[in-house]
Write a protein that holds these residues in place. Structure first.
Motif, PDB file in Angstrom:
ATOM      1  N   PRO A  87       4.759 -24.383  10.038  1.00 21.36           N
ATOM      2  CA  PRO A  87       5.108 -23.193   9.257  1.00 21.36           C
ATOM      3  C   PRO A  87       5.722 -23.544   7.899  1.00 21.36           C
ATOM      4  N   GLU A  88       6.470 -24.632   7.826  1.00 25.40           N
ATOM      5  CA  GLU A  88       7.087 -25.011   6.555  1.00 25.40           C
ATOM      6  C   GLU A  88       6.083 -25.553   5.541  1.00 25.40           C
ATOM      7  N   ASP A  89       4.838 -25.734   5.943  1.00 32.31           N
ATOM      8  CA  ASP A  89       3.791 -26.130   5.002  1.00 32.31           C
ATOM      9  C   ASP A  89       3.238 -24.929   4.240  1.00 32.31           C
ATOM     10  N   SER A  90       3.630 -23.744   4.619  1.00 30.95           N
ATOM     11  CA  SER A  90       3.124 -22.532   3.966  1.00 30.95           C
ATOM     12  C   SER A  90       3.539 -22.486   2.503  1.00 30.95           C
ATOM     13  N   GLY A  91       2.651 -21.924   1.695  1.00 38.24           N
ATOM     14  CA  GLY A  91       2.942 -21.771   0.275  1.00 38.24           C
ATOM     15  C   GLY A  91       1.665 -21.728  -0.533  1.00 38.24           C
ATOM     16  N   VAL A  92       1.837 -21.721  -1.826  1.00 33.92           N
ATOM     17  CA  VAL A  92       0.694 -21.798  -2.735  1.00 33.92           C
ATOM     18  C   VAL A  92       0.520 -23.253  -3.138  1.00 33.92           C
ATOM     19  N   TYR A  93      -0.686 -23.755  -2.970  1.00 32.91           N
ATOM     20  CA  TYR A  93      -0.989 -25.151  -3.266  1.00 32.91           C
ATOM     21  C   TYR A  93      -1.728 -25.243  -4.594  1.00 32.91           C
ATOM     22  N   TYR A  94      -1.242 -26.146  -5.428  1.00 36.05           N
ATOM     23  CA  TYR A  94      -1.801 -26.331  -6.760  1.00 36.05           C
ATOM     24  C   TYR A  94      -2.410 -27.715  -6.905  1.00 36.05           C
ATOM     25  N   CYS A  95      -3.589 -27.739  -7.457  1.00 35.77           N
ATOM     26  CA  CYS A  95      -4.232 -28.987  -7.847  1.00 35.77           C
ATOM     27  C   CYS A  95      -3.756 -29.319  -9.254  1.00 35.77           C
ATOM     28  N   VAL A  96      -3.390 -30.577  -9.491  1.00 37.04           N
ATOM     29  CA  VAL A  96      -2.801 -30.947 -10.776  1.00 37.04           C
ATOM     30  C   VAL A  96      -3.413 -32.226 -11.308  1.00 37.04           C
ATOM     31  N   ARG A  97      -3.420 -32.339 -12.627  1.00 42.19           N
ATOM     32  CA  ARG A  97      -3.893 -33.547 -13.301  1.00 42.19           C
ATOM     33  C   ARG A  97      -2.719 -34.280 -13.932  1.00 42.19           C
ATOM     34  N   GLY A  98      -2.682 -35.570 -13.725  1.00 38.70           N
ATOM     35  CA  GLY A  98      -1.597 -36.363 -14.276  1.00 38.70           C
ATOM     36  C   GLY A  98      -1.746 -36.617 -15.766  1.00 38.70           C
ATOM     37  N   ARG A  99      -0.632 -37.032 -16.364  1.00 39.46           N
ATOM     38  CA  ARG A  99      -0.652 -37.369 -17.794  1.00 39.46           C
ATOM     39  C   ARG A  99      -1.279 -38.732 -18.019  1.00 39.46           C
ATOM     40  N   GLY A 100      -1.343 -39.529 -16.986  1.00 38.97           N
ATOM     41  CA  GLY A 100      -1.931 -40.858 -17.071  1.00 38.97           C
ATOM     42  C   GLY A 100      -2.611 -41.220 -15.776  1.00 38.97           C
ATOM     43  N   HIS A 101      -2.739 -42.515 -15.544  1.00 37.91           N
ATOM     44  CA  HIS A 101      -3.473 -42.963 -14.366  1.00 37.91           C
ATOM     45  C   HIS A 101      -2.576 -43.208 -13.155  1.00 37.91           C
TER      46      HIS A 101
END
Length: 123
Positions: A87-101
């Motif tokens: 249940p604590e995994d609930s939420g909005v999940y965002y895919c993100v791009r890093g500033r570098g590698h």
């Protein structure tokens, strides 16, 4: 740069989900990628990241052993396999791009975000 998440759903505790993120406007080979989560009333938390330099991944303590990030540079996509959901995994999940590698779970190290996909874990 565009990141579009999909795969969020409502599941029971112990269930699994696979989130996907389709990217465009940049070459995945040169950037780290990650998944962040925000539960209602909580701050953003980094769950998993994938380095572009050597393919290493890193998971937060709370999800290690249950979540796995993977990328497909040829298909411009990144995924998050989530098993044994709580249940604590609930939420909005965002895919993100890093500033570098390099791999990071710090919000400041990412410069592009998707619109999010909602995951609800409840019985």
């Amino acid at each position: 740069v565009q990141l579009v998440e999909s795969g969020g759903d409502s599941v029971q505790p112990g269930g699994s989900l696979r989130l996907s993120c389709a990217s465009s406007g940049f070459n995945l080979e040169y950037y780290s990628l990650g998944w962040f989560r925000q539960a209602p009333g909580n701050v953003l938390e980094g769950d998993s990241c994938s380095s572009s330099s050597d393919g290493t991944t890193y998971d937060a303590d709370s999800v290690r052993g249950r979540f796995a990030i993977s990328r497909d540079n040829a298909r411009n996509s990144v995924h998050l396999q989530m098993n044994n959901l709580k249940p604590e995994d609930s939420g909005v999940y965002y895919c993100v791009r890093g500033r570098g590698h390099y791999c990071s779970l710090l919000e400041v190290d990412f410069d592009s975000w998707g619109q999010g996909t909602r995951v609800t874990v409840s019985s």
